[in-house]
Enzyme design. Structure first.
Site, PDB file in Angstrom:
ATOM      1  N   MET A  24      -7.019  -2.784   6.505  1.00 58.68           N
ATOM      2  CA  MET A  24      -8.169  -3.643   6.832  1.00 58.68           C
ATOM      3  C   MET A  24      -7.934  -4.292   8.196  1.00 58.68           C
ATOM      4  O   MET A  24      -8.553  -5.314   8.519  1.00 58.68           O
ATOM      5  CB  MET A  24      -8.365  -4.709   5.752  1.00 58.68           C
ATOM      6  CG  MET A  24      -8.658  -4.073   4.383  1.00 58.68           C
ATOM      7  SD  MET A  24      -9.619  -5.127   3.290  1.00 58.68           S
ATOM      8  CE  MET A  24      -8.568  -6.530   3.120  1.00 58.68           C
ATOM      9  N   HIS A  31       2.259  -2.877   8.583  1.00 58.42           N
ATOM     10  CA  HIS A  31       1.357  -1.734   8.778  1.00 58.42           C
ATOM     11  C   HIS A  31       2.035  -0.667   9.660  1.00 58.42           C
ATOM     12  O   HIS A  31       1.868   0.528   9.432  1.00 58.42           O
ATOM     13  CB  HIS A  31       0.058  -2.173   9.471  1.00 58.42           C
ATOM     14  CG  HIS A  31      -0.802  -3.081   8.643  1.00 58.42           C
ATOM     15  ND1 HIS A  31      -1.007  -4.398   8.965  1.00 58.42           N
ATOM     16  CD2 HIS A  31      -1.517  -2.852   7.510  1.00 58.42           C
ATOM     17  CE1 HIS A  31      -1.816  -4.949   8.071  1.00 58.42           C
ATOM     18  NE2 HIS A  31      -2.128  -4.046   7.179  1.00 58.42           N
TER      19      HIS A  31
HETATM   20  O1  PAF Z   1      -4.489  -2.852   1.293  1.00 58.62           O
HETATM   21  C1  PAF Z   1      -5.524  -2.919   1.987  1.00 58.62           C
HETATM   22  O2  PAF Z   1      -5.485  -3.260   3.169  1.00 58.62           O
HETATM   23  C2  PAF Z   1      -6.869  -2.543   1.369  1.00 58.62           C
HETATM   24  O3  PAF Z   1      -6.934  -2.939   0.041  1.00 58.62           O
HETATM   25  C3  PAF Z   1      -7.199  -1.048   1.515  1.00 58.62           C
HETATM   26  C4  PAF Z   1      -6.225  -0.169   0.768  1.00 58.62           C
HETATM   27  C5  PAF Z   1      -7.214  -0.666   2.983  1.00 58.62           C
HETATM   28  C6  PAF Z   1      -8.599  -0.759   0.947  1.00 58.62           C
HETATM   29  O4  PAF Z   1      -9.571  -1.519   1.595  1.00 58.62           O
END
Ligand code: PAF
Length: 275
Positions: A24, A31
């Site tokens: 997101m 990330h």
């Molecule tokens: O973990 C996240 O950032 C969200 O839940 C995802 C997997 C991108 C789905 O919107």
């Protein structure tokens, strides 16, 4: 995706493996660890950035959720990512909210799902859409969202998605706090208090040889020592089923914790072994 596959084939990679990292945005080092794992697992890494309205409850932080698209794209480019999929809500949901959704079932109503009804249906619905749009061979998710990872794996299996789902270990700050896009909401005092989540998990793991009740009591007493932190739930679950373990459980277990620090809700978890 067809274009990316074609380019990879033209540049000499037969049958390139596409690996998706769904996010997101508001990217942090956690990330980037997913991106690095994706690069190990395949030839083409696609990162999706989409703040999915379907997974936010009416009183949650959909409008204030941090959005840093330009910075995110720059960080991904530095990391060698060539494909970022960042649709708008209207592109993802042209008819408004979908009337057909994926149900996360019983496990989706427990722990996070109990406090956030419908959250996991929203997560699984958007992940299913991303799997269809990007058509990856594999996808990578963080272990910090342990229940989400479990449910995505179950969806991939139950609904026969030909996507391997991989988890990546939680990345932590030096003091143990799990990295999360929501950590930016914490002021300095709250940031210090937030360390109590990982300390509670450590206490839980150290009590493992005294059984499940002792594990829960140890974590609870650490949390109760920090008045700025309100415990939401604490559970010890079996990684195979995500159901609470029985008192005589032996083998690997996961402690799940969710707590509010000021107005910010944080989650964390850790695996340990019960003899
Ligand atoms: O973990 C996240 O950032 C969200 O839940 C995802 C997997 C991108 C789905 O919107």
């Amino acid at each position: 995706m067809a274009d990316a596959r074609r380019k990879a084939i033209d540049s000499g990679t037969a049958n390139p493996r596409v690996v998706l990292v769904p996010t997101m945005g508001a990217l942090h080092d956690g990330h980037l660890a997913l991106v690095d794992r994706a690069a190990e697992l395949g030839d083409i890494v696609v990162v999706s950035i989409f703040v999915n309205p379907l997974q936010f409850g009416p009183k949650e932080d959909l409008t204030s959720y941090p959005r840093t698209l330009d910075d995110d794209v720059a960080r991904l480019a530095e990391r060698g990512v060539k494909l970022v999929f960042a649709p708008t809500a209207a592109e993802m949901y042209p008819d408004g909210q979908t009337s057909v959704t994926v149900s996360a079932g019983d496990i989706g109503t427990r722990y996070e799902g109990r406090t956030r009804p419908g959250h996991f249906d929203g997560v699984l619905t958007v992940v299913a859409k991303l799997f269809h749009i990007i058509d990856p061979d594999a996808a990578v998710f963080g272990e910090k969202d342990g229940q989400q990872l479990f449910l995505v794996k179950r969806m991939a299996s139950d609904l026969s998605f030909a996507v391997e789902v991989h988890g990546v270990e939680t990345v932590r700050a030096e003091d143990g706090l799990a990295l999360s896009s929501r950590n930016v909401y914490l002021d300095d005092v709250e940031r210090r208090s937030a360390r109590v989540l990982s300390r509670a998990l450590e206490a839980a793991a150290s009590a493992a040889d005294r059984g499940v009740d002792a594990v829960i009591a140890a974590a609870q007493s650490v949390i109760m020592g920090e008045p700025r932190v309100q415990l939401d739930y604490l559970a010890v679950v079996d990684p195979a089923t995500f159901l609470p373990v029985s008192g005589n459980h032996h083998g690997t277990a996961i402690t799940l914790i969710a707590a509010r620090v000021g107005t910010t809700r944080l989650i964390d978890n850790s695996r340990f072994f019960i003899n």
